[in-house]
Scaffold this motif. Structure first.
Motif, short mmCIF file in Angstrom:
data_model
loop_
_atom_site.label_atom_id
_atom_site.label_comp_id
_atom_site.label_asym_id
_atom_site.label_seq_id
_atom_site.Cartn_x
_atom_site.Cartn_y
_atom_site.Cartn_z
N ASP A 30 0.82 -1.21 0.00
CA ASP A 30 0.00 0.00 0.00
C ASP A 30 0.86 1.26 0.00
N LEU A 31 1.93 1.24 0.77
CA LEU A 31 2.83 2.39 0.82
C LEU A 31 3.53 2.57 -0.53
N LYS A 32 3.92 1.47 -1.16
CA LYS A 32 4.54 1.54 -2.48
C LYS A 32 3.59 2.15 -3.50
N ALA A 33 2.30 1.76 -3.46
CA ALA A 33 1.32 2.32 -4.40
C ALA A 33 1.10 3.80 -4.14
N ARG A 34 1.06 4.20 -2.86
CA ARG A 34 0.87 5.61 -2.54
C ARG A 34 2.04 6.45 -3.06
N LEU A 35 3.26 5.93 -2.89
CA LEU A 35 4.44 6.65 -3.36
C LEU A 35 4.42 6.79 -4.88
N GLU A 36 4.07 5.71 -5.59
CA GLU A 36 3.99 5.78 -7.05
C GLU A 36 2.96 6.82 -7.50
N ASN A 37 1.80 6.84 -6.84
CA ASN A 37 0.76 7.79 -7.21
C ASN A 37 1.23 9.23 -7.03
N GLN A 38 1.94 9.50 -5.93
CA GLN A 38 2.38 10.87 -5.67
C GLN A 38 3.47 11.31 -6.64
N ILE A 39 4.28 10.38 -7.09
CA ILE A 39 5.34 10.74 -8.04
C ILE A 39 4.79 10.84 -9.46
N TRP A 40 3.83 9.95 -9.81
CA TRP A 40 3.41 9.87 -11.20
C TRP A 40 2.04 10.49 -11.43
N ASN A 41 0.97 9.73 -11.35
CA ASN A 41 -0.31 10.19 -11.88
C ASN A 41 -1.46 10.01 -10.90
N GLY A 42 -1.19 10.09 -9.60
CA GLY A 42 -2.25 10.02 -8.61
C GLY A 42 -3.20 11.19 -8.70
N GLN A 43 -4.34 11.08 -8.01
CA GLN A 43 -5.36 12.11 -8.08
C GLN A 43 -5.57 12.86 -6.77
N HIS A 44 -5.27 12.24 -5.65
CA HIS A 44 -5.56 12.86 -4.33
C HIS A 44 -4.36 12.70 -3.40
N PRO A 45 -3.39 13.62 -3.43
CA PRO A 45 -3.27 14.75 -4.35
C PRO A 45 -2.76 14.30 -5.71
N GLN A 46 -2.77 15.21 -6.67
CA GLN A 46 -2.29 14.86 -8.01
C GLN A 46 -0.79 14.55 -7.98
N GLY A 47 -0.38 13.56 -8.78
CA GLY A 47 1.02 13.19 -8.85
C GLY A 47 1.85 14.25 -9.57
N LEU A 48 3.16 14.22 -9.30
CA LEU A 48 4.05 15.22 -9.90
C LEU A 48 4.02 15.17 -11.43
N ALA A 49 4.02 13.96 -11.98
CA ALA A 49 4.00 13.86 -13.45
C ALA A 49 2.73 14.47 -14.03
N ALA A 50 1.60 14.21 -13.38
CA ALA A 50 0.33 14.78 -13.85
C ALA A 50 0.34 16.30 -13.74
N LEU A 51 0.91 16.82 -12.66
CA LEU A 51 0.98 18.27 -12.48
C LEU A 51 1.87 18.92 -13.53
N ILE A 52 3.01 18.30 -13.82
CA ILE A 52 3.91 18.84 -14.84
C ILE A 52 3.23 18.83 -16.20
N ARG A 53 2.55 17.73 -16.51
CA ARG A 53 1.88 17.63 -17.81
C ARG A 53 0.79 18.69 -17.96
N THR A 98 1.43 18.60 -3.24
CA THR A 98 1.93 17.26 -3.55
C THR A 98 3.32 17.05 -2.96
N HIS A 99 4.15 18.09 -3.01
CA HIS A 99 5.51 17.99 -2.46
C HIS A 99 5.46 17.69 -0.97
N ALA A 100 4.57 18.34 -0.24
CA ALA A 100 4.45 18.10 1.20
C ALA A 100 4.01 16.67 1.47
N GLU A 101 3.02 16.20 0.71
CA GLU A 101 2.56 14.81 0.88
C GLU A 101 3.67 13.83 0.54
N LEU A 102 4.43 14.12 -0.52
CA LEU A 102 5.50 13.24 -0.95
C LEU A 102 6.61 13.16 0.09
N GLN A 103 6.95 14.28 0.68
CA GLN A 103 7.98 14.27 1.73
C GLN A 103 7.56 13.42 2.91
#
Length: 342
Positions: free
Chosen positions: A6-29, A40-45
């Motif tokens: 579950d933690l691995k999935a949460r980390l992937e979502n925050q880096i890539w294309n998650g929605q709550h919060p949006q992932g970094l890749a989605a935000l950049i796009r 997102t940065h605060a959640e990722l940290q």
């Protein structure tokens, strides 16, 4: 992936294309505003600190052995289902002999898995770098061969009436050069199917176990692996024994369902791996899926994965109904020809 999916999935979502919060890749796009990046940065940290805590914790050998046993049992159970699904239809007449190349391919995959373990122990950093790419290639090969063999199942094994119509040519074809060439190709195709289907699970298992080895050494991991293998062998013996007592019609329906389910999971996980290595684009679903859906059903929350999973199942079901329709058409043609007075 090993200690906390579950933690691995949460980390992937925050880096890539998650929605709550949006992932970094989605935000950049989307060229999102700075405030969204800060959220997102605060959640990722926070997530990275949690990850560091999990990976930095000293783990008792018993816990490592338990984790290794669970991993081996989970992946081994999937391998058992694959073999049961593929071999369930090979119980009739001459089809029984076609089990042998699949068993040999599976045995070769088991030996290759052991070799992979040795190689990974000697060159962990090198193979760790290319591990997911190698897994992706093996997965694509396994899916391709599986689709080809399933098409052969529906057109040769499931069609008992159509097979019977060719019995009068059996002796002639069995001794001709074309029959020998076709039989050789069929033998190798089934052997490759058995190998690729099982080696994909073996490679993934070895890859997972390496992180446990780094945590507590090979001794505890091998102990848990042995326990997991014993459990898999016990379940496998029960599955094949029960399967052998099933009526043929019921067996065909169940094995067809198993093939569809296994194929869907394989496609979902393969698409996810291809996306992780950058070989497929990523278009996220408008919702986050829990990690257990990806772990057990290959659902990882992208349109590519879901669409290709559905397409694979539709292709299998469509192939079956197309085969049935062609069989009915041939039977109607035969009845019509018999009804015409000479």
């Amino acid at each position: 992936a090993v200690f906390n999916p579950d933690l691995k999935a949460r980390l992937e979502n925050q880096i890539w294309n998650g929605q709550h919060p949006q992932g970094l890749a989605a935000l950049i796009r989307a060229r999102a505003p700075l405030a969204d990046f800060r959220e997102t940065h605060a959640e990722l940290q926070a997530t990275l600190k949690e990850v560091a805590g999990v990976l930095g914790t000293e783990v008792a050998p018993a816990a490592v052995a338990t984790n290794a046993g669970i991993i081996v049992f989970r992946e081994g159970l999937e391998a058992v289902l694959i073999l049961a699904a593929l071999m369930g239809s090979l119980r009739r007449g001459d089809a029984v002999r076609l089990r042998r190349p699949m068993w040999l391919g599976a045995a070769g995959a088991f030996a290759a898995t052991a070799v992979t373990w040795v190689i990974m122990q000697g060159a962990l950093s090198l193979l760790g770098r290319y591990g997911e790419k190698l897994e992706a290639v093996v997965s694509v090969i396994a899916i391709g061969v599986l689709l080809l063999i399933m098409n052969w199942f529906f057109h040769q094994v499931y069609w008992t009436d159509r097979m019977a119509s060719f019995q009068k040519h059996k002796h002639e074809l069995a001794h001709g050069p074309q029959a020998r060439t076709a039989a050789r190709a069929q033998w190798w195709g089934l052997a490759v199917l058995g190998f690729t289907s099982i080696y994909r699970e073996g490679f993934e298992t070895v890859l997972f176990l390496q992180s446990l080895v780094l945590q507590a050494g090979a001794g505890a991991v091998l102990g848990g692996t042995a326990a997991g293998l014993v459990a898999v062998l016990g379940v496998g013996a029960a599955v094949f024994r029960y399967q052998a007592r099933l009526p043929m019609k019921k067996l065909l329906i169940q094995t067809g369902g198993l093939i569809c389910a296994v194929l869907a999971v394989m496609v979902g996980n393969t698409v996810h791996t291809l996306q992780l290595v950058g070989w497929l684009p990523v278009h996220p679903l408008p919702l986050d899926l829990p990690a257990w859906m990806g772990l057990w059903f290959g659902l990882h929350g992208t349109w590519e994965g879901v669409v290709l999973q559905v397409a694979s199942v539709v292709a299998v079901i469509g192939s079956f109904y197309a085969a049935e329709a062609l069989k009915e058409r041939e039977l109607r043609a035969k009845r019509g020809a018999a009804a015409i007075p000479s």
